[in-house]
Design a protein around this motif. Structure first.
Motif, PDB file in Angstrom:
ATOM      1  N   TRP A   1       0.829  -1.214   0.000  1.00  0.00           N
ATOM      2  CA  TRP A   1       0.000   0.000   0.000  1.00  0.00           C
ATOM      3  C   TRP A   1       0.859   1.257   0.000  1.00  0.00           C
ATOM      4  O   TRP A   1       0.516   2.252  -0.673  1.00  0.00           O
ATOM      5  N   ALA A   2       1.957   1.236   0.730  1.00  0.00           N
ATOM      6  CA  ALA A   2       2.855   2.399   0.716  1.00  0.00           C
ATOM      7  C   ALA A   2       3.447   2.601  -0.670  1.00  0.00           C
ATOM      8  O   ALA A   2       3.578   3.741  -1.148  1.00  0.00           O
ATOM      9  N   LEU A   3       3.783   1.517  -1.354  1.00  0.00           N
ATOM     10  CA  LEU A   3       4.323   1.619  -2.708  1.00  0.00           C
ATOM     11  C   LEU A   3       3.281   2.159  -3.680  1.00  0.00           C
ATOM     12  O   LEU A   3       3.569   3.055  -4.485  1.00  0.00           O
ATOM     13  N   ILE A   4       2.066   1.622  -3.612  1.00  0.00           N
ATOM     14  CA  ILE A   4       0.994   2.095  -4.501  1.00  0.00           C
ATOM     15  C   ILE A   4       0.710   3.567  -4.267  1.00  0.00           C
ATOM     16  O   ILE A   4       0.640   4.364  -5.221  1.00  0.00           O
ATOM     17  N   LEU A   5       0.551   3.955  -3.008  1.00  0.00           N
ATOM     18  CA  LEU A   5       0.275   5.374  -2.711  1.00  0.00           C
ATOM     19  C   LEU A   5       1.463   6.259  -3.087  1.00  0.00           C
ATOM     20  O   LEU A   5       1.276   7.378  -3.573  1.00  0.00           O
ATOM     21  N   GLY A   6       2.678   5.781  -2.908  1.00  0.00           N
ATOM     22  CA  GLY A   6       3.865   6.555  -3.294  1.00  0.00           C
ATOM     23  C   GLY A   6       3.938   6.772  -4.802  1.00  0.00           C
ATOM     24  O   GLY A   6       4.274   7.865  -5.270  1.00  0.00           O
ATOM     25  N   ILE A   7       3.610   5.730  -5.565  1.00  0.00           N
ATOM     26  CA  ILE A   7       3.625   5.870  -7.024  1.00  0.00           C
ATOM     27  C   ILE A   7       2.533   6.835  -7.478  1.00  0.00           C
ATOM     28  O   ILE A   7       2.762   7.694  -8.342  1.00  0.00           O
ATOM     29  N   ILE A   8       1.343   6.713  -6.903  1.00  0.00           N
ATOM     30  CA  ILE A   8       0.247   7.628  -7.256  1.00  0.00           C
ATOM     31  C   ILE A   8       0.613   9.068  -6.909  1.00  0.00           C
ATOM     32  O   ILE A   8       0.388   9.986  -7.712  1.00  0.00           O
ATOM     33  N   MET A   9       1.190   9.263  -5.725  1.00  0.00           N
ATOM     34  CA  MET A   9       1.583  10.626  -5.322  1.00  0.00           C
ATOM     35  C   MET A   9       2.668  11.183  -6.248  1.00  0.00           C
ATOM     36  O   MET A   9       2.626  12.364  -6.610  1.00  0.00           O
ATOM     37  N   THR A  10       3.612  10.344  -6.664  1.00  0.00           N
ATOM     38  CA  THR A  10       4.670  10.800  -7.566  1.00  0.00           C
ATOM     39  C   THR A  10       4.089  11.189  -8.925  1.00  0.00           C
ATOM     40  O   THR A  10       4.457  12.232  -9.498  1.00  0.00           O
ATOM     41  N   ILE A  11       3.186  10.381  -9.438  1.00  0.00           N
ATOM     42  CA  ILE A  11       2.550  10.700 -10.724  1.00  0.00           C
ATOM     43  C   ILE A  11       1.750  11.987 -10.616  1.00  0.00           C
ATOM     44  O   ILE A  11       1.807  12.849 -11.511  1.00  0.00           O
ATOM     45  N   LEU A  12       1.022  12.150  -9.529  1.00  0.00           N
ATOM     46  CA  LEU A  12       0.247  13.381  -9.348  1.00  0.00           C
ATOM     47  C   LEU A  12       1.152  14.601  -9.215  1.00  0.00           C
ATOM     48  O   LEU A  12       0.820  15.689  -9.708  1.00  0.00           O
ATOM     49  N   LEU A  13       2.280  14.447  -8.541  1.00  0.00           N
ATOM     50  CA  LEU A  13       3.199  15.577  -8.405  1.00  0.00           C
ATOM     51  C   LEU A  13       3.853  15.953  -9.736  1.00  0.00           C
ATOM     52  O   LEU A  13       4.353  17.071  -9.887  1.00  0.00           O
ATOM     53  N   ILE A  14       3.859  15.050 -10.681  1.00  0.00           N
ATOM     54  CA  ILE A  14       4.388  15.365 -12.006  1.00  0.00           C
ATOM     55  C   ILE A  14       3.284  15.942 -12.903  1.00  0.00           C
ATOM     56  O   ILE A  14       3.486  16.941 -13.612  1.00  0.00           O
ATOM     57  N   ILE A  15       2.098  15.359 -12.860  1.00  0.00           N
ATOM     58  CA  ILE A  15       1.020  15.753 -13.764  1.00  0.00           C
ATOM     59  C   ILE A  15       0.380  17.088 -13.370  1.00  0.00           C
ATOM     60  O   ILE A  15       0.110  17.940 -14.234  1.00  0.00           O
ATOM     61  N   ILE A  16       0.136  17.318 -12.115  1.00  0.00           N
ATOM     62  CA  ILE A  16      -0.563  18.543 -11.685  1.00  0.00           C
ATOM     63  C   ILE A  16       0.213  19.806 -12.069  1.00  0.00           C
ATOM     64  O   ILE A  16      -0.387  20.747 -12.625  1.00  0.00           O
ATOM     65  N   PRO A  17       1.503  19.925 -11.818  1.00  0.00           N
ATOM     66  CA  PRO A  17       2.196  21.143 -12.262  1.00  0.00           C
ATOM     67  C   PRO A  17       2.172  21.326 -13.799  1.00  0.00           C
ATOM     68  O   PRO A  17       2.079  22.460 -14.282  1.00  0.00           O
ATOM     69  N   ILE A  18       2.250  20.217 -14.524  1.00  0.00           N
ATOM     70  CA  ILE A  18       2.179  20.331 -15.985  1.00  0.00           C
ATOM     71  C   ILE A  18       0.828  20.861 -16.407  1.00  0.00           C
ATOM     72  O   ILE A  18       0.714  21.755 -17.281  1.00  0.00           O
ATOM     73  N   LEU A  19      -0.242  20.360 -15.778  1.00  0.00           N
ATOM     74  CA  LEU A  19      -1.576  20.843 -16.119  1.00  0.00           C
ATOM     75  C   LEU A  19      -1.769  22.311 -15.726  1.00  0.00           C
ATOM     76  O   LEU A  19      -2.424  23.082 -16.431  1.00  0.00           O
ATOM     77  N   ILE A  20      -1.220  22.706 -14.608  1.00  0.00           N
ATOM     78  CA  ILE A  20      -1.334  24.103 -14.158  1.00  0.00           C
ATOM     79  C   ILE A  20      -0.567  25.008 -15.103  1.00  0.00           C
ATOM     80  O   ILE A  20      -1.049  26.096 -15.477  1.00  0.00           O
ATOM     81  N   LEU A  21       0.635  24.613 -15.531  1.00  0.00           N
ATOM     82  CA  LEU A  21       1.414  25.428 -16.450  1.00  0.00           C
ATOM     83  C   LEU A  21       0.715  25.544 -17.814  1.00  0.00           C
ATOM     84  O   LEU A  21       0.758  26.616 -18.451  1.00  0.00           O
ATOM     85  N   GLN A  22       0.040  24.514 -18.261  1.00  0.00           N
ATOM     86  CA  GLN A  22      -0.663  24.580 -19.527  1.00  0.00           C
ATOM     87  C   GLN A  22      -1.901  25.456 -19.416  1.00  0.00           C
ATOM     88  O   GLN A  22      -2.316  26.096 -20.391  1.00  0.00           O
ATOM     89  N   ALA A  23      -2.509  25.543 -18.254  1.00  0.00           N
ATOM     90  CA  ALA A  23      -3.699  26.350 -18.077  1.00  0.00           C
ATOM     91  C   ALA A  23      -3.363  27.843 -18.131  1.00  0.00           C
ATOM     92  O   ALA A  23      -4.187  28.653 -18.548  1.00  0.00           O
ATOM     93  N   TYR A  24      -2.164  28.227 -17.703  1.00  0.00           N
ATOM     94  CA  TYR A  24      -1.773  29.631 -17.709  1.00  0.00           C
ATOM     95  C   TYR A  24      -1.241  30.089 -19.072  1.00  0.00           C
ATOM     96  O   TYR A  24      -1.041  31.265 -19.283  1.00  0.00           O
ATOM     97  N   GLN A  25      -1.008  29.231 -19.980  1.00  0.00           N
ATOM     98  CA  GLN A  25      -0.483  29.650 -21.277  1.00  0.00           C
ATOM     99  C   GLN A  25      -1.552  29.970 -22.248  1.00  0.00           C
ATOM    100  O   GLN A  25      -2.568  29.905 -22.472  1.00  0.00           O
TER     101      GLN A  25
END
Length: 133
Positions: A109-133
């Protein structure tokens, strides 16, 4: 080949003359040697302790604690891993397996949640940067 006959029953010791069967038996013993009885079968038993078959997941738990400690699951898994190792050292394999199973579940469970958190930490900033352009 030596054809000397060893007499086991001498007439002086038995107070009667040796008969034909005794002489024949003495001759067979002299020719064949001592009776050849096969040695009793021996076996070697090696006891392998099954303590090596109980993994305690300490390294995985330490990795989860240091790198993917979401919701403190890695630390709790590490605690259960240490308990499993202690049970194994005492000789309680059933308790060691129970603690190891819990540690493994918490590590997954720690591995699954860690992978999900890592993916979210990569995707969310990319989506935010695309929204401001």
């Amino acid at each position: 080949m030596n054809h000397t006959v060893q007499t086991f029953f001498t007439p002086a010791s038995t107070d009667c003359p040796p008969n034909y069967e005794m002489l024949k038996e003495e001759h067979e013993v002299a020719m064949l040697g001592a009776p050849h009885n096969p040695p009793p079968p021996t076996s070697t038993v090696i006891h392998i302790r099954s303590e090596t078959s109980v993994p305690d997941h300490v390294v995985w738990s330490l990795f989860s604690t240091l790198f993917m400690n979401s919701r403190c699951l890695g630390f709790i898994a590490f605690a259960y891993s240490v308990k499993s190792r202690n049970r194994k050292m005492v000789g309680d394999l059933t308790g060691a397996q129970a603690y190891a199973s819990t540690a493994k579940c918490l590590n997954v469970w720690a591995l699954i949640l860690g992978i999900i958190m890592t993916i979210l930490l990569i995707i969310i900033p990319i989506l935010i940067l695309q929204a401001y352009q």
